[in-house]
Design a protein around this motif. Sequence first.
Motif, mmCIF file in Angstrom:
data_model
loop_
_atom_site.group_PDB
_atom_site.id
_atom_site.type_symbol
_atom_site.label_atom_id
_atom_site.label_comp_id
_atom_site.label_asym_id
_atom_site.label_seq_id
_atom_site.Cartn_x
_atom_site.Cartn_y
_atom_site.Cartn_z
ATOM 1 N N UNK A 1 0.718 2.446 87.662
ATOM 2 C CA UNK A 1 0.370 2.984 88.854
ATOM 3 C C UNK A 1 -0.454 4.283 88.823
ATOM 4 N N UNK A 2 -0.967 4.692 87.714
ATOM 5 C CA UNK A 2 -1.868 5.819 87.457
ATOM 6 C C UNK A 2 -3.147 5.350 86.598
ATOM 7 N N UNK A 3 -4.074 4.792 87.317
ATOM 8 C CA UNK A 3 -5.386 4.005 86.634
ATOM 9 C C UNK A 3 -6.199 5.074 86.168
ATOM 10 N N UNK A 4 -6.115 6.096 86.616
ATOM 11 C CA UNK A 4 -6.987 7.246 86.274
ATOM 12 C C UNK A 4 -6.532 8.006 84.925
ATOM 13 N N UNK A 5 -5.234 7.909 84.730
ATOM 14 C CA UNK A 5 -4.913 8.524 83.510
ATOM 15 C C UNK A 5 -4.819 7.411 82.395
ATOM 16 N N UNK A 6 -4.369 8.027 81.095
ATOM 17 C CA UNK A 6 -4.226 7.485 79.951
ATOM 18 C C UNK A 6 -2.736 7.491 79.360
ATOM 19 N N UNK A 7 -2.226 6.169 79.150
ATOM 20 C CA UNK A 7 -0.727 6.523 78.716
ATOM 21 C C UNK A 7 -0.836 6.239 77.530
ATOM 22 N N UNK A 8 -0.226 7.262 76.466
ATOM 23 C CA UNK A 8 -0.354 6.502 75.302
ATOM 24 C C UNK A 8 1.208 6.671 74.518
ATOM 25 N N UNK A 9 1.628 5.771 74.029
ATOM 26 C CA UNK A 9 3.080 5.740 73.213
ATOM 27 C C UNK A 9 2.798 6.639 72.036
ATOM 28 N N UNK A 10 3.239 7.704 71.985
ATOM 29 C CA UNK A 10 2.953 8.937 71.213
ATOM 30 C C UNK A 10 3.131 8.631 69.721
ATOM 31 N N UNK A 11 4.342 8.106 69.332
ATOM 32 C CA UNK A 11 4.415 8.066 67.883
ATOM 33 C C UNK A 11 4.079 6.863 67.370
ATOM 34 N N UNK A 12 3.658 5.808 68.268
ATOM 35 C CA UNK A 12 3.464 4.590 67.886
ATOM 36 C C UNK A 12 2.212 4.414 66.540
ATOM 37 N N UNK A 13 1.104 5.122 66.514
ATOM 38 C CA UNK A 13 0.027 5.161 65.509
ATOM 39 C C UNK A 13 0.599 5.714 64.520
ATOM 40 N N UNK A 14 0.978 7.076 64.622
ATOM 41 C CA UNK A 14 1.528 7.897 63.317
ATOM 42 C C UNK A 14 2.730 7.601 62.723
ATOM 43 N N UNK A 15 3.632 6.656 63.346
ATOM 44 C CA UNK A 15 4.973 6.163 62.729
ATOM 45 C C UNK A 15 5.117 4.861 62.748
ATOM 46 N N UNK A 16 5.413 4.327 64.034
ATOM 47 C CA UNK A 16 5.732 3.189 63.877
ATOM 48 C C UNK A 16 5.075 1.884 63.564
ATOM 49 N N UNK A 17 3.544 1.722 64.144
ATOM 50 C CA UNK A 17 3.037 0.782 63.676
ATOM 51 C C UNK A 17 2.437 0.609 62.257
ATOM 52 N N UNK A 18 1.959 2.069 61.746
ATOM 53 C CA UNK A 18 1.653 2.127 60.524
ATOM 54 C C UNK A 18 2.783 1.847 59.470
ATOM 55 N N UNK A 19 3.909 2.099 59.663
ATOM 56 C CA UNK A 19 5.072 1.662 58.846
ATOM 57 C C UNK A 19 4.925 0.070 58.500
ATOM 58 N N UNK A 20 4.346 -0.646 59.566
ATOM 59 C CA UNK A 20 4.444 -2.054 59.158
ATOM 60 C C UNK A 20 3.048 -2.568 58.306
ATOM 61 N N UNK A 21 2.131 -1.553 58.412
ATOM 62 C CA UNK A 21 0.985 -1.736 57.711
ATOM 63 C C UNK A 21 1.049 -1.355 56.306
ATOM 64 N N UNK A 22 1.601 -0.077 56.274
ATOM 65 C CA UNK A 22 1.651 0.548 54.899
ATOM 66 C C UNK A 22 3.413 0.836 54.468
ATOM 67 N N UNK A 23 4.058 0.062 53.601
ATOM 68 C CA UNK A 23 5.399 0.154 53.632
ATOM 69 C C UNK A 23 5.880 1.588 53.105
ATOM 70 N N UNK A 24 4.861 2.323 52.524
ATOM 71 C CA UNK A 24 5.095 3.488 51.957
ATOM 72 C C UNK A 24 5.166 5.018 52.811
ATOM 73 N N UNK A 25 4.586 4.487 54.001
ATOM 74 C CA UNK A 25 4.136 5.863 54.869
ATOM 75 C C UNK A 25 5.105 6.545 55.350
ATOM 76 N N UNK A 26 6.372 6.089 55.734
ATOM 77 C CA UNK A 26 7.218 6.747 56.370
ATOM 78 C C UNK A 26 8.138 7.742 55.337
#
Lengths: 620, 396
Positions: free
Chosen positions: A244-269
């Motif tokens: 409902x806010x097409x002019x804004x950017x919604x970003x799942x904050x910890x997705x890139x620095x924590x969640x997803x990167x832990x799937x790419x590199x098992x040692x990140x977290x």
Amino acid sequence: MVLSTELLGIRNALAEKREIKAKKAAANGKAKFPNPAFFRAKDNIDWKAQGKNLMEVVGICTEMFKEADHKAFWKLQAERCKDDLNRCILEFKQATQMSPEELKDVFLNGEKTLGKLYRKGDMATVRREWKGAVDTAYDFKEWLKMWGMLLMTFSKDLVPALNSALYYRWMISYFCCVGFMDKNTFGQKGSALRMSHLMIYDIFRYVAENLVFLAKCDKKNGNSVLNKKVVLFDEMTMGQIMAGFPDLVGIPYQLMPVFLVSEIDQLTCIPYIDAVESFGLPADTCPVPSSECGALVIDALPHMGSCFISSSMPCDGSVMASEYMSRRFPDLPVYHLTFPVRYEYEETTQDAVEDIKGCIKFVEEITGAKWNWDAYFKQMKRFNEETAYELQKWEVNKTDYPQIIGPCYELFRKWNYEMDGGADPRTMRTFEKVNDIMMKAYERREEAWRGKMKYRGIVWSCPAHYYANFSNWLANCWGIDILVEMESLNFTKVLETEDKEEALMDLARLYERMVMRRHTNGGYHNVVDELWRQVEDWRAEIIIMYQNVACKNMATLQGILDDQCRDKNYHMIWIEHDLMDPRTVSRKNMRGKVNEYMRTVMRAEPIDPTLEEFDDETAM
Amino acid sequence: MKDLKHMIYFENLLDNADNELVEQAKKDGKFIMGYTCYHIPEVLLNVDNCVSVRLRAPRTGSIDISTYYMSNYVCEFARALLERAIEGGFQFLDGLAAVDACSMMNRFYEHFSILKCNEKDHFFLPILDVPYKTEDFSYRHMQRQLETRLLAAMHENLGVDISDAAIRKAVAEHNEVCKVMQEISEMRKADNPVITGYEFHVLNLVTYTCPKYLILPYLKETLEELKKRKPDKQLPRARVGIVGSEIDDPEFTKMIEAAGARVVFDRHCFGSIPGREVIELTDDEDALPQIVRHYMNTSECARYIADNKVHQRRETADRLAKEFKADGIIYEQMKYCDFWGFERALVSHIMADEYGWPILSIDRLYNARGSGQLRTRFQAFVESLEIKKIQKGGKK
């Protein structure tokens, strides 16, 4: 020192023109996603601070270089070269010993044993997999395409991203995302390979674009004007409210620095977890909120956003992580979106709607943007279509000829359901293409995992992030093909796209049934009774029952699951893991559980014995 | 100090969930309503001919069977209760008012149902959804849950009168107990209190676990006795307050006091703050919404995520430490409790760094009375508080 030259003036003028152009395109229904103006928003980079940071990084590198044991390093490299040479000779010898038919088969259909591609102590496989001439060529083309997309996306605003790479260690792990693609398509060929590539491409396009936004908006980078349009939300919260806010950017904050990167590199977290445990957090808490809090403790999250939407989902640990967020960034306004736990009590839905309305009002007040029903309905219509395609996949996978299996599909489903939610129109094209390939493959009665379709499997509970491609190994080694996993089986009701009040009710129901929460909240029947129902529905022969040692919602049901499973006489393999911390239960130990069950209970022999025992403790 | 007349009797009452006063109430024709959590307004379980019993698992030994069902990485309080339930220790209940507030306690309630731990035909176990915030709609949400899930079930299953008048009567009786307990609690503020932390803990626990109308005379008598009681000549080495999750074992408090400290306030689950505040009702509004507001506003549960409640928890700890003249605060959590695990880790730093309180931060098992490790930590904390006092005196 802020870049305030004439050059910037020219750039801003260009950005304004582009924004006007984008608005016109949006008015004509031809808006690009994401809005190109976001990439071109003015960057207020403090070059002096960047220079200082660069010098610090150079200092660290110099120190590391000085302290490194160069003799041991070169000795190791020499050993590896020797090992590579020996392997090449061996593989050549093996090829010469093959009959012409065998050689032709390997040339056309790929190699049969994959365990030899792992080497102890290595972070990657010793070489790429040979999938057969056509599929290897296709695979390589997709590899190039992925690199091309990543470079093109980052080049849209390269400097902030490069600066971020000097601040955050997790950014470095993303350099290996093509390796993640390879490991998730390991052993796949033909149509399955093509579908996997299509899906994982979309995920990484989303990741690359959002990494650029993260970098641009970070205060360490000078905080781009784009920051005012960014609404951060907890990574465990679905993104659909931003429709409902097409002019804004919604970003799942910890997705890139924590969640997803832990799937790419098992040692990140690991550094995150260690930091927060040193701070005082007990080690028995779920690694997702622990890692999020740990990332805050060691300042691994960008300082950005106009506001933050925290959530109570999906578990008690996630609830509490927001307290750490407020503590680290006290200047960031927070809205706590807290849905009823007993979501099946229909009388609670109205309270969830009240909360959503409160959240919308909060975003409006903070950002000045206005909720747009047309935009919301448009996105939800697309999401409904995507859900219809998803159901089609399930129907095919329930047949004797399942077509779409493997980690890329598992990840794509979760990403589409939680993060994308119909926002990106390009995803629809992927759905169409995947569906097309899937239906043709089904008509041809193809084997999704050629020669490796022995057991129909279902995954229950949350999988280990550090072994995101476990289902891939299950198929390659034992022929256990995972048709579906618990986290995919969420809300599939067609969402209301006309009546506004009913639409909010549906949105509340959708959020209440997010990944994990759908099963682990609202009563034990949602995860216990539901499992037996799904096992029947998918005709699964083996249940892969993950046991995240820190997941209290699931751990508290292990006796009941065991009791009822015995009564029903199903094959259930318990696999312990610690979600983001491979030190507690390693990948090897996870595989060991399956090996043991398959040999002792099933009396089975592996399809690829070289994958039964190998070392990947340090592999990404 | 001279022993309190009824102390041994009170201690004996705490030895069993189904104690002699509960048995007496059953003989009097009362229905016994169990509960565990402050999210359930205790007073509503005492309407008409019902009496509330806050569930504990005293004298817990092996919890092997519940560990089989719930695994060993789970709150021991939940496991101890389940073990007791499987053993048949909660057969005396007529109903169990449950809340889905934390996942582990929720599973205890669910297992209670699945494993049929109570065989009474009329037994019922409603599970309520409770809010995370204190917005207007959150109060309405809680009220609706209480009306539709709890009170309606009590009326249907036990024929209980749940009218406004009946609720007000229960509040009046509840307030009588609270007034006595508050008066006793105030005595802890004295420089040399006439009551120990252990004694107060025992008194407070019997108010939770015994029928109000039966325990009240004993409490009143004890209050009068305390008014005349002479304190020990020697002052405690240090005054401490406890903040955190569930403690239903007074031996825990005794262990702290054996290290030389005096526990002067109890801001923990099963403690008196919150729990023993008088509920003020006005006549211009039904009792139920007022009760809901009272419990939600006074709750200090770490589950409340909203900023105002997060702030309230810190301010309350600070206020209590000042009012009760504490020298330091012990932040404790039941091991495996997610809410208090996160809260304790963060807030113990905040209370030390920003509020300036000496803090001891611990996690502990349900059955912690024999922990040598904890005893050593308490002793070290008391010593550090003493040293601080000496240093402070030196500066003067």
